[in-house]
Motif scaffolding. Structure first.
Motif, mmCIF file in Angstrom:
data_model
loop_
_atom_site.group_PDB
_atom_site.id
_atom_site.type_symbol
_atom_site.label_atom_id
_atom_site.label_comp_id
_atom_site.label_asym_id
_atom_site.label_seq_id
_atom_site.Cartn_x
_atom_site.Cartn_y
_atom_site.Cartn_z
ATOM 1 N N GLY A 110 0.984 -1.299 -0.134
ATOM 2 C CA GLY A 110 0.005 -0.037 0.108
ATOM 3 C C GLY A 110 0.833 1.394 0.081
ATOM 4 N N GLU A 111 2.311 1.169 0.107
ATOM 5 C CA GLU A 111 3.178 2.346 0.190
ATOM 6 C C GLU A 111 2.746 3.272 -1.041
ATOM 7 O OE1 GLU A 111 7.417 3.686 0.601
ATOM 8 O OE2 GLU A 111 7.009 1.453 0.508
ATOM 9 N N LEU A 112 2.722 2.881 -2.314
ATOM 10 C CA LEU A 112 2.620 3.699 -3.446
ATOM 11 C C LEU A 112 1.216 4.373 -3.295
ATOM 12 C CD1 LEU A 112 3.345 4.743 -6.110
ATOM 13 C CD2 LEU A 112 2.219 2.743 -7.176
ATOM 14 N N GLY A 113 0.176 3.720 -3.102
ATOM 15 C CA GLY A 113 -1.369 4.442 -2.883
ATOM 16 C C GLY A 113 -1.194 5.472 -1.721
ATOM 17 N N ALA A 114 -0.408 5.325 -0.589
ATOM 18 C CA ALA A 114 -0.376 6.320 0.482
ATOM 19 C C ALA A 114 0.596 7.368 -0.108
ATOM 20 C CB ALA A 114 0.392 5.668 1.640
ATOM 21 N N LEU A 115 1.455 7.065 -0.729
ATOM 22 C CA LEU A 115 2.145 8.176 -1.127
ATOM 23 C C LEU A 115 1.582 9.260 -2.147
ATOM 24 C CD1 LEU A 115 5.776 6.493 -2.243
ATOM 25 C CD2 LEU A 115 5.480 8.655 -0.600
ATOM 26 N N LEU A 116 0.820 8.868 -3.192
ATOM 27 C CA LEU A 116 -0.094 9.548 -3.962
ATOM 28 C C LEU A 116 -1.130 10.283 -3.295
ATOM 29 C CD1 LEU A 116 -0.138 6.975 -7.160
ATOM 30 C CD2 LEU A 116 1.269 9.005 -6.954
ATOM 31 N N ALA A 117 -1.926 9.704 -2.297
ATOM 32 C CA ALA A 117 -2.899 10.386 -1.791
ATOM 33 C C ALA A 117 -2.241 11.331 -0.854
ATOM 34 C CB ALA A 117 -3.620 9.232 -0.629
ATOM 35 N N LEU A 118 -1.162 11.474 -0.422
ATOM 36 C CA LEU A 118 -0.684 12.363 0.414
ATOM 37 C C LEU A 118 -0.297 13.481 -0.624
ATOM 38 C CD1 LEU A 118 -0.182 13.537 3.307
ATOM 39 C CD2 LEU A 118 2.019 12.142 3.121
ATOM 40 N N ALA A 119 0.559 13.091 -1.653
ATOM 41 C CA ALA A 119 0.908 14.091 -2.515
ATOM 42 C C ALA A 119 -0.203 14.794 -3.199
ATOM 43 C CB ALA A 119 1.658 13.319 -3.505
ATOM 44 N N ASP A 120 -1.386 14.328 -3.346
ATOM 45 C CA ASP A 120 -2.371 14.953 -3.917
ATOM 46 C C ASP A 120 -3.150 15.886 -3.100
ATOM 47 O OD1 ASP A 120 -4.584 15.334 -6.165
ATOM 48 O OD2 ASP A 120 -5.803 14.533 -4.766
ATOM 49 N N ALA A 121 -3.194 15.459 -1.788
ATOM 50 C CA ALA A 121 -3.823 16.655 -0.603
ATOM 51 C C ALA A 121 -2.697 17.576 -0.344
ATOM 52 C CB ALA A 121 -3.783 15.813 0.789
ATOM 53 N N SER A 122 -1.359 17.298 -0.686
ATOM 54 C CA SER A 122 -0.309 18.275 -0.234
ATOM 55 C C SER A 122 -0.315 19.380 -1.387
ATOM 56 C CB SER A 122 1.211 17.838 -0.125
ATOM 57 O OG SER A 122 1.107 17.007 0.843
ATOM 58 N N ARG A 123 -0.470 18.964 -2.805
ATOM 59 C CA ARG A 123 -0.624 19.805 -3.824
ATOM 60 C C ARG A 123 -1.843 20.739 -3.503
ATOM 61 N NH1 ARG A 123 -2.401 16.746 -8.309
ATOM 62 N NH2 ARG A 123 -4.448 17.777 -8.127
ATOM 63 N N GLU A 124 -3.100 20.161 -3.340
ATOM 64 C CA GLU A 124 -4.320 20.812 -3.299
ATOM 65 C C GLU A 124 -4.085 21.880 -2.375
ATOM 66 O OE1 GLU A 124 -6.689 20.958 -5.500
ATOM 67 O OE2 GLU A 124 -5.174 19.966 -6.713
ATOM 68 N N THR A 125 -3.440 21.759 -1.139
ATOM 69 C CA THR A 125 -3.525 22.655 -0.029
ATOM 70 C C THR A 125 -2.387 23.562 -0.238
ATOM 71 O OG1 THR A 125 -2.255 20.929 1.153
ATOM 72 C CG2 THR A 125 -4.594 21.081 1.773
ATOM 73 N N GLY A 126 -1.634 23.543 -1.215
ATOM 74 C CA GLY A 126 -0.434 24.501 -1.734
ATOM 75 C C GLY A 126 0.888 24.119 -1.216
#
Length: 522
Positions: A110-126
């Motif tokens: 599940g590491e890749l999915g966790a990385l992508l989810a957190l990256a998406d949230a980080s991008r959207e929050t600036g």
């Protein structure tokens, strides 16, 4: 006595005291029992993030063998919690839960999915720097796996768009679209088309962007993806408005609102309302724009989407400034900045600090205005948003020139020229950079024929780039021509101060400069 209320603690202190008096093993077992009940009776619909918290608390006083199982259970509930937060667009929760989820997922499938989810949230929050770091990790992890690598590339396109690296975004976007089409992934292809349309819109290729938005709309309609259809309709409406087709843009905005309401997607609806409000603001319909912003704010608050609420709040503040309600504008912008800071949205915080600093300068609050503009540029540099850094450097250049800091103004103008170079950013240059460049030319050269000719050239460039708007250089040109006719010095100077043509403004700046010199001397 009602059985459901018989054991409710009457005071939180009593509850906490009893909790602390429990034996560690008993506490751990009680937390584990909550997880057992949640898993055995899903109809109870316990909040996933709370169940994950119980699984984590249960690990503190358990045997090592049990801890490993509890970590797995916590990870599973965290994944659900992130999915739930994603559905309600609670980016702050995604970010907080995502960090723990990634920690637990290290070394697992599940590491890749966790990385992508957190990256998406980080991008959207600036927090684009954090997003880029996570995606670099994800790219290494996905190496050699075509499908996984495609997921990473898709997110990289979104990151490059957000940070203004549009040519990189275009290259990745075309690659991603081809791979989705080759693999027959229609949903992925629609997403890639939407990204490419945004890229081409920002690159100034409006015909290409319009074609891609219309194609994405057709595909989304065939798939019955009403939220996506609403989003692409809204984006097309923005493009139509920017290219001067205001009536058509208004029709398309209303269609986007209808589609978002049909999809019952409050987040997309709030975004469309905000965009429509921007169009109404630009066309002078401020009362209608105000009502749309209020609706957008209500929806953002209802779904708990704090980043979106903060953006709408800041835009409402800018509208209030245009309506002459400066005190209310400052209050709303300040509140928006505080919310962006809480959400770690560096980019949004930086942009709004720039708008606030610009307003504070016009209100004569020069010291705090300069501090906010400096912090704005610093945040946008850290967020790697080159486009808005260039835009906000022009705002700081204006304030520096107006305070007589010609060297600082020149530095910002030169940096903005580099950041906004190329055909893609002609609109930004026309709105922000050319007026400041003209002011610098006038400061250096007075009312000479060469100065007026250069200002007229910049004036013509502005009118070509943004034909629907009045050029901000009209006032400057009138003053320069009038000064030449009347054989007087242009109203650009007051001692060392360089200012707009406003007697009160000139006096305030002169007072500020005198006080600053006296403070420095003492």
């Amino acid at each position: 006595m009602n059985a459901e209320t018989a054991y409710i603690f009457r005071h939180v202190v009593l509850r906490d005291a009893l909790y602390q008096l429990m034996l560690p093993g008993v506490r751990a077992r009680l937390h584990e029992l909550v997880v057992d009940v949640a898993e055995a009776q899903p109809h109870l619909r316990m909040p996933s993030h709370e169940v994950a918290a119980h699984a984590r608390a249960a690990q503190e006083d358990n045997e090592p063998s049990d801890v490993a199982k509890l970590r797995e259970r916590e990870a599973a509930w965290l994944r659900r919690a992130v999915e739930e937060a994603t559905r309600r667009s609670d980016l702050d929760s995604i970010r907080t839960l995502g960090e723990r989820s990634l920690e637990l997922a290290r070394g697992t499938d599940g590491e890749l999915g966790a990385l992508l989810a957190l990256a998406d949230a980080s991008r959207e929050t600036g927090n684009t720097a954090r997003a880029e770091h996570l995606l670099a990790e994800a790219q290494v992890l996905a190496s050699g796996r075509a499908e996984a690598l495609l997921r990473v590339k898709t997110q990289l396109v979104g990151l490059y768009v957000r940070t203004g690296r549009l040519h990189e975004a275009e290259s990745y976007g075309l690659d991603v679209l081809r791979e989705y089409e080759r693999g027959g992934d229609r949903e992925g292809a629609v997403q890639a088309l939407g990204y490419l349309a945004v890229i081409h819109y920002h690159l100034g290729c409006s015909d290409e962007a319009e074609r891609e938005y219309r194609q994405a709309r057709r595909l989304a309609a065939r798939q019955g993806r009403w939220s996506n259809l609403a989003r692409y309709t809204a984006n097309l409406a923005l493009l139509l408005g920017e290219t001067g087709r205001v009536a058509e843009a208004e029709v398309m905005h209303r269609e986007g609102i209808r589609l978002a309401e049909m999809a019952d997607d409050h987040l997309v609806l709030a975004n469309i309302l905000g965009n429509f409000a921007l169009l109404l603001t630009d066309t002078g319909r401020h009362d209608e724009a105000y009502e749309l912003y209020r609706r957008a704010l209500d929806l953002e608050q209802r779904v708990g989407h704090r980043p979106g609420y903060a953006v709408a709040l800041g835009n409402l503040g800018r509208l209030q400034r245009m309506r002459g309600n400066d005190d209310e504008a400052v209050r709303l912008m300040t509140q928006a900045i505080e919310l962006h800071r809480e959400c770690a949205a560096e980019r949004h915080e930086g942009v709004m600090l720039g708008h606030l600093g610009d307003l504070q300068f016009d209100l004569g609050e020069f010291a705090v205005a300069i501090r906010n503009l400096d912090r704005c540029v610093e945040l946008l540099q850290h967020a790697q948003d080159r486009v808005y850094e260039g835009v906000m450097r022009t705002a700081r250049a204006r304030s520096r020139l107006n305070l007589g800091d010609v060297a600082g103004g020149v530095e910002d103008i030169e940096c903005a020229n580099l950041l906004l170079a190329g055909d893609a950013y002609e609109g930004f240059r026309a709105q922000c950079l050319y007026p400041v460049q003209a002011r610098l030319v006038a400061i250096r050269g007075g009312d000479s024929d060469a100065v007026i000719a250069e200002c007229e050239r910049l004036h013509a460039q502005i009118e070509r780039a943004i034909p629907a708007e009045a050029s901000p250089l009209e006032g400057l040109l009138r003053e320069l021509r009038s000064a030449r006719r009347e054989r007087r010095k242009p109203a650009l100077y007051y001692g060392r101060a360089v200012a707009d043509f406003d007697g009160d403004g000139l006096a305030r700046i002169a007072t500020f400069l005198r006080e600053r010199e006296e403070n420095a001397a003492s």
